[in-house]
Design an enzyme around this catalytic site. Structure first.
Site, PDB file in Angstrom:
ATOM      1  N   SER A  12       0.765  -1.255  -0.100  1.00 31.46           N
ATOM      2  CA  SER A  12      -0.136  -0.099  -0.097  1.00 31.46           C
ATOM      3  C   SER A  12       0.735   1.122  -0.016  1.00 31.46           C
ATOM      4  CB  SER A  12      -0.939   0.045   1.319  1.00 31.46           C
ATOM      5  OG  SER A  12      -2.189  -0.722   0.957  1.00 31.46           O
ATOM      6  N   VAL A  62       1.112  -3.749   3.549  1.00 28.34           N
ATOM      7  CA  VAL A  62       0.834  -5.264   4.185  1.00 28.34           C
ATOM      8  C   VAL A  62       2.143  -6.211   3.934  1.00 28.34           C
ATOM      9  CG1 VAL A  62      -1.584  -5.496   3.953  1.00 28.34           C
ATOM     10  CG2 VAL A  62      -0.336  -6.316   2.223  1.00 28.34           C
ATOM     11  N   LYS A 103       0.863   3.493  -3.034  1.00 26.72           N
ATOM     12  CA  LYS A 103      -0.405   4.218  -3.220  1.00 26.72           C
ATOM     13  C   LYS A 103      -0.277   5.758  -3.048  1.00 26.72           C
ATOM     14  CE  LYS A 103      -3.777   0.653  -1.587  1.00 26.72           C
ATOM     15  NZ  LYS A 103      -4.347   0.209  -0.478  1.00 26.72           N
ATOM     16  N   TYR A 129      -4.891   3.220   7.235  1.00 31.57           N
ATOM     17  CA  TYR A 129      -6.332   2.770   6.996  1.00 31.57           C
ATOM     18  C   TYR A 129      -7.276   3.008   8.102  1.00 31.57           C
ATOM     19  CZ  TYR A 129      -2.823  -0.473   4.900  1.00 31.57           C
ATOM     20  OH  TYR A 129      -1.771  -0.949   4.236  1.00 31.57           O
ATOM     21  N   TYR A 149      -1.920  -1.840 -10.698  1.00 34.14           N
ATOM     22  CA  TYR A 149      -1.862  -1.922  -9.299  1.00 34.14           C
ATOM     23  C   TYR A 149      -1.157  -2.985  -8.764  1.00 34.14           C
ATOM     24  CZ  TYR A 149      -3.856  -2.306  -4.937  1.00 34.14           C
ATOM     25  OH  TYR A 149      -4.191  -2.308  -3.266  1.00 34.14           O
TER      26      TYR A 149
HETATM   27  N1  GLN Z   1      -1.607  -5.274  -2.360  1.00 35.63           N
HETATM   28  C1  GLN Z   1      -2.402  -5.197  -1.353  1.00 35.63           C
HETATM   29  C2  GLN Z   1      -3.880  -5.562  -1.611  1.00 35.63           C
HETATM   30  O1  GLN Z   1      -4.219  -4.838  -2.636  1.00 35.63           O
HETATM   31  C3  GLN Z   1      -1.903  -3.825  -0.731  1.00 35.63           C
HETATM   32  C4  GLN Z   1      -2.619  -3.775   0.230  1.00 35.63           C
HETATM   33  C5  GLN Z   1      -2.096  -3.217   1.647  1.00 35.63           C
HETATM   34  O2  GLN Z   1      -0.869  -3.231   1.639  1.00 35.63           O
HETATM   35  N2  GLN Z   1      -2.973  -2.648   2.663  1.00 35.63           N
HETATM   36  O3  GLN Z   1      -4.486  -6.054  -1.104  1.00 35.63           O
END
Ligand code: GLN
Length: 316
Positions: A62, A258, A65, A240, A189
């Protein structure tokens, strides 16, 4: 500083036991849950203070992003982005999307949750490969590291198992929120999430944003204002559904992933990178949160803490 970082790692190592390595992307489950690394990037170009497993590579997940948001902003301008995606913090997990199906909802809450990020990635100009290339190049530039690449195994693993992200992308497509080549957008993505870094790269990315987003040209907004905007966005949405508590307890604009990474933006052109792959129930690094919490408390880095350090952080 290295002595302090080592001490803080040791004091928070036990938090690993409260977490679990992400396994919903099968290749991520291979990470060694015992690894912990930290880097603080000082104000001056080459100053990096590291401890623990700072050489260990992991995927951005994430944290990518932030970078895809910047690329989309360069290609479209901020106004256009926020016509499509919200600027609201959320109390839902990063991969929630039930609200998107409500008839009165036409925007994902913000660009830092999966739905919002998939949408912003789709706003980057070019085909799937060109979009990814732009994100990779900006990552390399922000981290000042031309060797950054991506982890093919993690990318393919997420692509194969990414039904949840796929469902939210198609839901957005069916509502006319996300147009065009949905599979192509998802492909970018998944690949951006699998860009591979270490804590030194993350700390330098934080430093890059803190020191004013050099070279990020976005129509209608100065670089300094862009840096202020990104910090505000991460402060409210970067962790989050833990963002509000994190803002109070840590008070450092940050983004987690994650893969176990946390990238923090310190004041005065400094940054933090942390890695520890065992995650808590919100998908944030368990020990990583403990480490940044302690670092913030001991060095008065919470933006609401006005007991400023007497000594310059770099001379610590
Ligand atoms: N690649 C992970 C997903 O899309 C990224 C999510 C994350 O790091 N929270 O589920």
């Amino acid at each position: 500083m290295e002595i302090l970082l080592n001490e803080i790692i040791d004091r928070n190592r036990h938090l690993i036991e409260n977490g679990k390595v992400a396994n919903y992307i099968p290749a991520l489950a291979k990470a060694d849950y015992r690894k912990i690394g930290v880097t603080v990037a000082g104000r001056t170009g080459s100053l990096l203070y590291s401890a623990g497993d700072y050489n260990e590579k992991f995927t951005l997940q994430s944290i990518s992003k932030v970078i895809s948001f910047l690329v989309a902003a360069m290609d479209n301008g901020l106004d256009h982005i926020f016509e499509k995606v919200g600027l609201d913090s959320t109390d839902e997990p990063f991969n929630a999307f039930t609200k998107l199906d409500l008839p009165n909802i036409h925007k994902p809450a913000n660009p830092m949750i999966n739905s919002g990020a998939i949408l912003t990635t789709g706003m980057i100009k070019g085909d799937s490969q060109e979009r990814f290339q732009k994100i990779l190049e900006l990552t390399r530039r922000m981290a000042n590291n031309p060797y950054i690449g991506y982890d093919e195994e993690v990318y393919l693993s997420e692509k194969e198992t990414g039904s949840r992200n796929r469902s939210m992308a198609y839901l957005m497509n069916s509502k006319g929120i996300l147009d065009g080549d949905v599979e192509g957008v998802l492909d970018t993505y998944f690949k951006q999430c699998s860009i591979q870094v270490d804590t030194m790269d993350l700390a330098k990315i934080g430093r890059f944003i803190s020191s004013g987003c050099e070279g990020i040209d976005i129509k209608g907004i100065s670089r300094k204002d862009m840096s202020v905007m990104v910090k505000g966005l991460l402060f409210t949405c970067g962790m989050y559904n833990y963002s509000a508590r994190y803002a109070i307890e840590v008070g450092i604009p940050s983004k987690s992933g994650v893969g176990g990474g946390i990238m923090g933006i310190l004041p005065d052109g400094m940054g933090i990178g942390i890695f520890s792959p065992a995650l808590d129930e919100n998908g944030n690094s368990s020990a990583g949160i403990g480490i940044i919490k302690e670092l913030s408390r001991r060095l008065h880095l919470n933006i609401f803490d006005d007991r400023k350090l007497q000594a310059d952080l770099e001379a610590y």
